[in-house]
Design a protein around this motif. Structure first.
Motif, PDB file in Angstrom:
ATOM      1  N   ALA A  29      -8.128  -0.198   4.512  1.00 10.18           N
ATOM      2  CA  ALA A  29      -7.007   0.051   5.587  1.00 10.18           C
ATOM      3  C   ALA A  29      -5.615  -0.125   4.900  1.00 10.18           C
ATOM      4  CB  ALA A  29      -7.408  -1.222   6.778  1.00 10.18           C
ATOM      5  N   ALA A  30      -5.725  -1.073   3.754  1.00  7.76           N
ATOM      6  CA  ALA A  30      -4.431  -1.256   3.036  1.00  7.76           C
ATOM      7  C   ALA A  30      -3.931  -0.013   2.131  1.00  7.76           C
ATOM      8  CB  ALA A  30      -4.470  -2.492   2.207  1.00  7.76           C
ATOM      9  N   ALA A  31      -5.220   0.612   1.655  1.00  5.65           N
ATOM     10  CA  ALA A  31      -4.911   1.685   1.021  1.00  5.65           C
ATOM     11  C   ALA A  31      -4.265   2.754   1.941  1.00  5.65           C
ATOM     12  CB  ALA A  31      -6.064   2.189   0.162  1.00  5.65           C
ATOM     13  N   GLN A  32      -4.910   2.881   2.760  1.00  2.66           N
ATOM     14  CA  GLN A  32      -4.582   3.963   3.974  1.00  2.66           C
ATOM     15  C   GLN A  32      -3.191   3.911   4.582  1.00  2.66           C
ATOM     16  OE1 GLN A  32      -7.143   4.247   7.609  1.00  2.66           O
ATOM     17  NE2 GLN A  32      -5.855   6.185   8.277  1.00  2.66           N
ATOM     18  N   MET A  33      -2.938   2.349   4.589  1.00  4.52           N
ATOM     19  CA  MET A  33      -1.433   2.194   5.176  1.00  4.52           C
ATOM     20  C   MET A  33      -0.396   2.674   3.911  1.00  4.52           C
ATOM     21  SD  MET A  33       0.202  -1.730   5.317  1.00  4.52           S
ATOM     22  CE  MET A  33      -0.373  -1.805   3.794  1.00  4.52           C
ATOM     23  N   ARG A  34      -0.608   2.201   2.891  1.00  7.06           N
ATOM     24  CA  ARG A  34       0.044   2.885   1.746  1.00  7.06           C
ATOM     25  C   ARG A  34       0.509   3.962   1.484  1.00  7.06           C
ATOM     26  NH1 ARG A  34      -3.011  -1.791  -1.365  1.00  7.06           N
ATOM     27  NH2 ARG A  34      -1.856  -3.659  -0.935  1.00  7.06           N
ATOM     28  N   ASN A  35      -0.995   4.922   1.584  1.00  7.13           N
ATOM     29  CA  ASN A  35      -0.649   6.322   1.583  1.00  7.13           C
ATOM     30  C   ASN A  35       0.087   6.883   2.746  1.00  7.13           C
ATOM     31  OD1 ASN A  35      -2.132   6.213  -0.813  1.00  7.13           O
ATOM     32  ND2 ASN A  35      -4.048   6.488   0.284  1.00  7.13           N
ATOM     33  N   GLU A  36       0.232   6.251   3.840  1.00  7.88           N
ATOM     34  CA  GLU A  36       0.941   6.881   4.989  1.00  7.88           C
ATOM     35  C   GLU A  36       2.529   6.577   4.936  1.00  7.88           C
ATOM     36  OE1 GLU A  36      -1.238   5.795   8.349  1.00  7.88           O
ATOM     37  OE2 GLU A  36      -3.080   7.117   8.065  1.00  7.88           O
ATOM     38  N   MET A  37       2.858   5.819   3.799  1.00  5.64           N
ATOM     39  CA  MET A  37       4.227   5.562   3.894  1.00  5.64           C
ATOM     40  C   MET A  37       5.080   6.748   3.767  1.00  5.64           C
ATOM     41  SD  MET A  37       4.739   2.230   1.550  1.00  5.64           S
ATOM     42  CE  MET A  37       4.182   2.839   0.089  1.00  5.64           C
ATOM     43  N   GLN A  38       6.261   6.661   4.419  1.00  2.00           N
ATOM     44  CA  GLN A  38       7.289   7.975   4.316  1.00  2.00           C
ATOM     45  C   GLN A  38       8.469   7.459   3.908  1.00  2.00           C
ATOM     46  OE1 GLN A  38       6.820   9.909   8.150  1.00  2.00           O
ATOM     47  NE2 GLN A  38       4.921  10.558   7.681  1.00  2.00           N
ATOM     48  N   PRO A  39       9.524   8.071   3.279  1.00  2.29           N
ATOM     49  CA  PRO A  39      10.905   7.837   3.145  1.00  2.29           C
ATOM     50  C   PRO A  39      11.446   7.668   4.407  1.00  2.29           C
ATOM     51  CG  PRO A  39      10.391   9.371   1.950  1.00  2.29           C
ATOM     52  CD  PRO A  39       9.176   9.687   2.755  1.00  2.29           C
ATOM     53  N   GLY A  40      12.250   6.141   4.499  1.00  6.35           N
ATOM     54  CA  GLY A  40      12.961   5.687   5.556  1.00  6.35           C
ATOM     55  C   GLY A  40      12.212   4.790   6.436  1.00  6.35           C
TER      56      GLY A  40
END
Length: 156
Positions: A29-40
Motif C-alpha cells: 500500500a505504501a509503494a502504491q501510494m508513492r507511485n501515485e504521487m503527482q506534481p503539486g
C-alpha cells in the motif's frame, strides 16, 4: 509424536504467517501510494517535514520545502501523501470547518479584567517609569562622564 506437542509449533508458524502477510500488505500500500504521487501533491516525509511535490522520478522526488527552496528526496522517504484540505490545514493553518458560533477563547486574561467603565487615567498615555529613583544617587547632567566604547580604557 503426539498432536499436543506439535500444536504450539503450528500456532507459532500460523501467527508468523499472519504477521508477515499484514506487513507485506502495508508495504504494498505504501509503494502504491508513492507511485501515485503527482506534481503539486502535498506530502509528509518520514522525518516529519511537509513539502509539495514538484517532479517525480523513478526512485526520487523533487520537493519544494519552502517557496523557491527545492530538495531532492528518495521516494522511500515519503511517509504520507496528503489530500489538499489536510495539507493546507497543517501547513497554511487554513480550515473551512471553523464555526463562527463557537465561543472564542482569548490567549490571555485581558478580557477578564476589562470593564465597561472608562478608567480615570486612560487619557494619560505617557509611559510609567517603574524604576527606583533616588535624588542623591542620580547623576547630574553637568558632571556626567561620557560612556566608554569597546576598546577604550582609562589607561593613557
Amino acid at each position: 509424536m503426539n498432536i499436543v506437542t506439535l500444536l504450539p509449533f503450528i500456532v507459532l508458524i500460523g501467527a508468523m504467517f499472519l504477521m508477515t502477510r499484514s506487513a507485506k500488505k502495508k508495504q504494498q500500500a505504501a509503494a502504491q501510494m508513492r507511485n501515485e504521487m503527482q506534481p503539486g501533491t502535498g506530502i509528509r516525509t518520514i522525518g516529519g517535514m511537509y513539502a509539495t511535490v514538484k517532479e517525480v522520478h523513478d526512485d526520487a522526488v523533487l520537493l519544494e520545502v519552502a517557496p523557491g527552496v527545492h530538495a531532492f528526496y528518495a521516494k522511500n522517504s515519503v511517509g504520507a501523501v496528503l489530500d489538499d484540505d489536510e495539507y493546507n490545514r497543517i501547513v497554511h493553518g487554513t480550515s473551512e470547518d471553523l464555526k463562527s458560533d463557537n465561543p472564542v477563547v482569548p490567549d490571555d486574561a485581558s478580557s477578564l479584567t476589562e470593564t465597561d467603565e472608562p478608567a480615570a487615567d486612560a487619557s494619560d498615555d505617557s509611559p510609567i517609569d517603574l524604576g527606583k529613583k533616588d535624588a542623591d544617587s542620580a547623576p547630574k547632567a553637568d558632571d556626567a562622564e561620557p560612556k566608554k566604547t569597546d576598546g577604550e580604557s582609562d589607561t593613557k
